[in-house]
Structures are given as structure tokens and as C-alpha cells.
Design a protein around this motif. Structure first.
Motif, PDB file in Angstrom:
ATOM      1  N   VAL A  85       0.853  -1.185   0.000  1.00 42.91           N
ATOM      2  CA  VAL A  85       0.000   0.000   0.000  1.00 42.91           C
ATOM      3  C   VAL A  85       0.893   1.240   0.000  1.00 42.91           C
ATOM      4  CG1 VAL A  85      -1.765   1.266   1.279  1.00 42.91           C
ATOM      5  CG2 VAL A  85      -1.804  -1.241   1.229  1.00 42.91           C
ATOM      6  N   PRO A  86       0.760   2.122  -0.979  1.00 44.39           N
ATOM      7  CA  PRO A  86       1.638   3.303  -1.060  1.00 44.39           C
ATOM      8  C   PRO A  86       1.688   4.111   0.229  1.00 44.39           C
ATOM      9  CG  PRO A  86       0.360   3.082  -3.072  1.00 44.39           C
ATOM     10  CD  PRO A  86      -0.175   2.054  -2.121  1.00 44.39           C
ATOM     11  N   GLU A  87       0.560   4.187   0.931  1.00 51.40           N
ATOM     12  CA  GLU A  87       0.508   4.993   2.153  1.00 51.40           C
ATOM     13  C   GLU A  87       1.201   4.308   3.334  1.00 51.40           C
ATOM     14  OE1 GLU A  87      -2.505   6.007  -0.697  1.00 51.40           O
ATOM     15  OE2 GLU A  87      -2.165   4.119   0.388  1.00 51.40           O
ATOM     16  N   GLU A  88       1.581   3.043   3.177  1.00 50.87           N
ATOM     17  CA  GLU A  88       2.196   2.302   4.280  1.00 50.87           C
ATOM     18  C   GLU A  88       3.548   1.717   3.874  1.00 50.87           C
ATOM     19  OE1 GLU A  88      -0.359   0.013   6.876  1.00 50.87           O
ATOM     20  OE2 GLU A  88      -2.127   0.665   5.767  1.00 50.87           O
ATOM     21  N   GLN A  89       4.335   2.519   3.177  1.00 50.77           N
ATOM     22  CA  GLN A  89       5.648   2.063   2.721  1.00 50.77           C
ATOM     23  C   GLN A  89       6.611   1.788   3.873  1.00 50.77           C
ATOM     24  OE1 GLN A  89       6.791   1.272  -0.540  1.00 50.77           O
ATOM     25  NE2 GLN A  89       4.564   1.224  -0.678  1.00 50.77           N
ATOM     26  N   ASP A  90       6.453   2.509   4.974  1.00 48.55           N
ATOM     27  CA  ASP A  90       7.322   2.266   6.121  1.00 48.55           C
ATOM     28  C   ASP A  90       7.130   0.846   6.641  1.00 48.55           C
ATOM     29  OD1 ASP A  90       8.357   4.775   5.988  1.00 48.55           O
ATOM     30  OD2 ASP A  90       7.144   5.619   7.609  1.00 48.55           O
ATOM     31  N   LEU A  91       5.895   0.384   6.655  1.00 50.42           N
ATOM     32  CA  LEU A  91       5.603  -0.970   7.102  1.00 50.42           C
ATOM     33  C   LEU A  91       6.190  -1.991   6.127  1.00 50.42           C
ATOM     34  CD1 LEU A  91       4.246  -2.974   8.961  1.00 50.42           C
ATOM     35  CD2 LEU A  91       2.070  -2.502   7.838  1.00 50.42           C
ATOM     36  N   TYR A  92       6.085  -1.709   4.845  1.00 48.01           N
ATOM     37  CA  TYR A  92       6.664  -2.581   3.817  1.00 48.01           C
ATOM     38  C   TYR A  92       8.171  -2.721   4.023  1.00 48.01           C
ATOM     39  CZ  TYR A  92       7.704  -4.373  -0.878  1.00 48.01           C
ATOM     40  OH  TYR A  92       8.153  -5.127  -1.948  1.00 48.01           O
ATOM     41  N   ARG A  93       8.840  -1.596   4.295  1.00 49.65           N
ATOM     42  CA  ARG A  93      10.289  -1.614   4.505  1.00 49.65           C
ATOM     43  C   ARG A  93      10.657  -2.361   5.794  1.00 49.65           C
ATOM     44  NH1 ARG A  93       9.923   3.542   1.847  1.00 49.65           N
ATOM     45  NH2 ARG A  93       9.394   4.594   3.803  1.00 49.65           N
ATOM     46  N   LYS A  94       9.813  -2.245   6.803  1.00 48.54           N
ATOM     47  CA  LYS A  94      10.067  -2.986   8.043  1.00 48.54           C
ATOM     48  C   LYS A  94      10.033  -4.488   7.792  1.00 48.54           C
ATOM     49  CE  LYS A  94       8.435   0.272  11.580  1.00 48.54           C
ATOM     50  NZ  LYS A  94       7.411   0.502  12.640  1.00 48.54           N
ATOM     51  N   LEU A  95       9.064  -4.933   7.013  1.00 47.41           N
ATOM     52  CA  LEU A  95       8.970  -6.359   6.704  1.00 47.41           C
ATOM     53  C   LEU A  95      10.184  -6.829   5.907  1.00 47.41           C
ATOM     54  CD1 LEU A  95       5.173  -6.723   5.869  1.00 47.41           C
ATOM     55  CD2 LEU A  95       6.362  -7.522   7.910  1.00 47.41           C
ATOM     56  N   LEU A  96      10.659  -6.006   5.002  1.00 46.18           N
ATOM     57  CA  LEU A  96      11.865  -6.353   4.250  1.00 46.18           C
ATOM     58  C   LEU A  96      13.076  -6.458   5.181  1.00 46.18           C
ATOM     59  CD1 LEU A  96      11.598  -4.186   0.993  1.00 46.18           C
ATOM     60  CD2 LEU A  96      11.364  -6.663   1.187  1.00 46.18           C
ATOM     61  N   SER A  97      13.096  -5.621   6.216  1.00 43.79           N
ATOM     62  CA  SER A  97      14.248  -5.590   7.125  1.00 43.79           C
ATOM     63  C   SER A  97      14.384  -6.870   7.943  1.00 43.79           C
ATOM     64  CB  SER A  97      14.146  -4.384   8.067  1.00 43.79           C
ATOM     65  OG  SER A  97      13.142  -4.583   9.055  1.00 43.79           O
ATOM     66  N   ILE A  98      13.316  -7.656   8.054  1.00 43.61           N
ATOM     67  CA  ILE A  98      13.389  -8.934   8.774  1.00 43.61           C
ATOM     68  C   ILE A  98      13.412 -10.115   7.790  1.00 43.61           C
ATOM     69  CG2 ILE A  98      12.377  -8.044  10.907  1.00 43.61           C
ATOM     70  CD1 ILE A  98       9.708  -9.336  10.043  1.00 43.61           C
ATOM     71  N   ASN A  99      13.835  -9.816   6.559  1.00 42.87           N
ATOM     72  CA  ASN A  99      14.045 -10.846   5.535  1.00 42.87           C
ATOM     73  C   ASN A  99      12.748 -11.517   5.089  1.00 42.87           C
ATOM     74  OD1 ASN A  99      15.803 -12.213   3.785  1.00 42.87           O
ATOM     75  ND2 ASN A  99      15.954 -13.975   5.162  1.00 42.87           N
ATOM     76  N   SER A 100      11.640 -10.792   5.119  1.00 37.89           N
ATOM     77  CA  SER A 100      10.369 -11.346   4.644  1.00 37.89           C
ATOM     78  C   SER A 100      10.387 -11.488   3.128  1.00 37.89           C
ATOM     79  CB  SER A 100       9.209 -10.433   5.056  1.00 37.89           C
ATOM     80  OG  SER A 100       9.132 -10.281   6.444  1.00 37.89           O
ATOM     81  N   ILE A 101       9.614 -12.439   2.640  1.00 35.48           N
ATOM     82  CA  ILE A 101       9.423 -12.616   1.205  1.00 35.48           C
ATOM     83  C   ILE A 101       8.129 -11.904   0.831  1.00 35.48           C
ATOM     84  CG2 ILE A 101       9.033 -14.284  -0.656  1.00 35.48           C
ATOM     85  CD1 ILE A 101      10.610 -16.307   1.003  1.00 35.48           C
ATOM     86  N   LEU A 102       8.241 -10.899  -0.021  1.00 34.28           N
ATOM     87  CA  LEU A 102       7.092 -10.078  -0.400  1.00 34.28           C
ATOM     88  C   LEU A 102       6.938 -10.098  -1.920  1.00 34.28           C
ATOM     89  CD1 LEU A 102       7.904  -7.041   1.941  1.00 34.28           C
ATOM     90  CD2 LEU A 102       6.322  -8.913   2.407  1.00 34.28           C
TER      91      LEU A 102
END
Length: 220
Positions: A85-102
């Protein structure tokens, strides 16, 4: 919420509620090893899967906190299938920081690979505006146990298919339980197929309701 509203309208027995169901044959074609090889996922990782928009509405913030904490003790990795979601990019980046597969948006024909690759499915939905997710039934069709805040409305014995989330604060504890116990959930598919197979159980339910209220029906 819609079901509750309609049931309060004093329409007697003229309403029958039938879940959408899942294609149990389609979501049971790959082994875990095959699916992980196709997706490039390690065979020895503990994979937890979620589906939906990568947003707070779908519990992505709760999953970030829980998975991050659990990674201190377990080799666990989150696969979150759905558009960001464009408005929740910070959350997207947090998930990437814990090695999530997105992987972002995944077409329906590709979904069995992801369900087959995971060890269990997590569904931490606590907003009344979010309806019932078919992905929950697709996880059951894939013989994967679920950790869900909506599991209590399913017409199955909860202990046979997963664990119920009563509140946001329970997510980490319930996920830790499932990490330790998911191998014992070998009959998830068998326990749910008689209720939610779209090819048989749902059709039978429709015919039964029609027969009870409208007379006999011939199915061709």
C-alpha cells in the motif's frame, strides 16, 4: 457483521449462509519440498504465510512485531503475498528488514505454490470492516494449520485445524505454539473438506437449502 444483521431481521428460516469454499483438488498438488524449490525458499526454514494487502488492515504490523521477536529463537521467515500500500511504505520496509518474502500480487493459479511452501498460515484480522478471507479456506485445502482471529466462525473443531487468536496481544504466543507444533496438524484438509470443498460440500449445501425451502431440484 452482514450475517448478524440479516439474522436480526426476523426473516425466519428463509436465509441460509454458505461460505465461498475452496477448490480442494487445486490446492493439494505440490509437496512442500517441490514448492520451496520452485520459489527458491530454504528447505529448513520455518515459513509462515499471510495473504492480503501489506497493511495494518491485514495485520501486517502485528506480524512484523511477532516475527521479529520470534526470529531471536527460531529460524522463521514470513511470506506475505499481496500488493503493498503506497501509504504504508514504512511498514513494507520494516517487513523487508526482517528478511520477509514479499512477492506482491500473485495470480490465483500461482497461489498453490505459496500455500504448499509454508508450514502454517497466519490470519491476524481485528478490523470489523474486513470480511472473511477465502485464503483461510485455501490454507485448509492445502493441509496447512492456521493461526486466525476468524477460525472460531468455521464449522470445524478448532483444535483440528489450528488455534484461535482472541486478541492482538496473543499473536506472538500463538505463533510460537504453532512453530513448535505444526507437524502434528496432519489432518487439517481431511477435517475441513466435508464442509468447505467448493466442488462438493458447497454445492451440496446449496442443493440442500433449495430442497428444504423450494421443493426438489434436479442438478445436471
Amino acid at each position: 457483521a452482514t450475517q448478524t444483521y440479516l439474522e436480526q431481521q426476523r426473516l425466519g428460516d428463509k436465509i441460509g449462509f454458505i461460505p465461498v469454499g475452496a477448490d480442494y483438488d487445486y490446492f493439494n498438488r505440490l509437496t512442500k519440498a517441490e514448492a520451496r524449490k520452485m520459489l527458491g525458499i530454504g528447505q529448513h526454514e520455518i515459513i509462515v504465510m499471510a495473504v492480503g494487502q501489506v497493511a495494518k488492515l491485514k495485520g501486517a504490523d502485528l506480524l512484523y512485531e511477532a516475527v521479529k521477536a520470534l526470529q531471536c529463537e527460531f529460524n522463521i521467515r514470513l511470506v506475505f503475498v499481496g500488493p503493498n500500500v503506497p501509504e504504508e511504505q514504512d511498514l513494507y520496509r520494516k517487513l523487508l528488514s526482517i528478511n520477509s518474502i514479499l512477492p506482491g500480487y500473485v495470480t490465483w493459479p500461482e497461489m498453490p505454490k505459496y500455500f504448499s511452501a509454508c508450514d502454517f498460515f497466519v490470519h491476524p484480522i481485528f478490523f470489523d470492516t474486513v470480511g472473511f478471507d477465502v485464503s483461510l479456506l485455501e490454507a485448509l485445502a492445502s493441509n496447512r494449520p492456521v493461526v486466525s482471529s476468524r477460525i472460531d466462525i468455521l464449522d470445524c473443531r478448532t483444535e483440528d485445524i489450528g488455534v484461535f487468536l482472541k486478541s492482538r496481544n496473543e499473536l506472538k504466543v500463538k505463533m510460537e505454539y504453532m512453530i513448535k507444533n505444526f507437524p502434528q496438524y496432519t489432518s487439517v484438509r481431511a477435517c475441513s473438506i466435508g464442509k468447505y470443498d467448493a466442488n462438493t460440500a458447497i454445492v451440496d449445501s446449496i442443493c440442500r437449502i433449495y430442497t428444504e425451502h423450494c421443493g426438489m431440484v434436479n442438478v445436471i
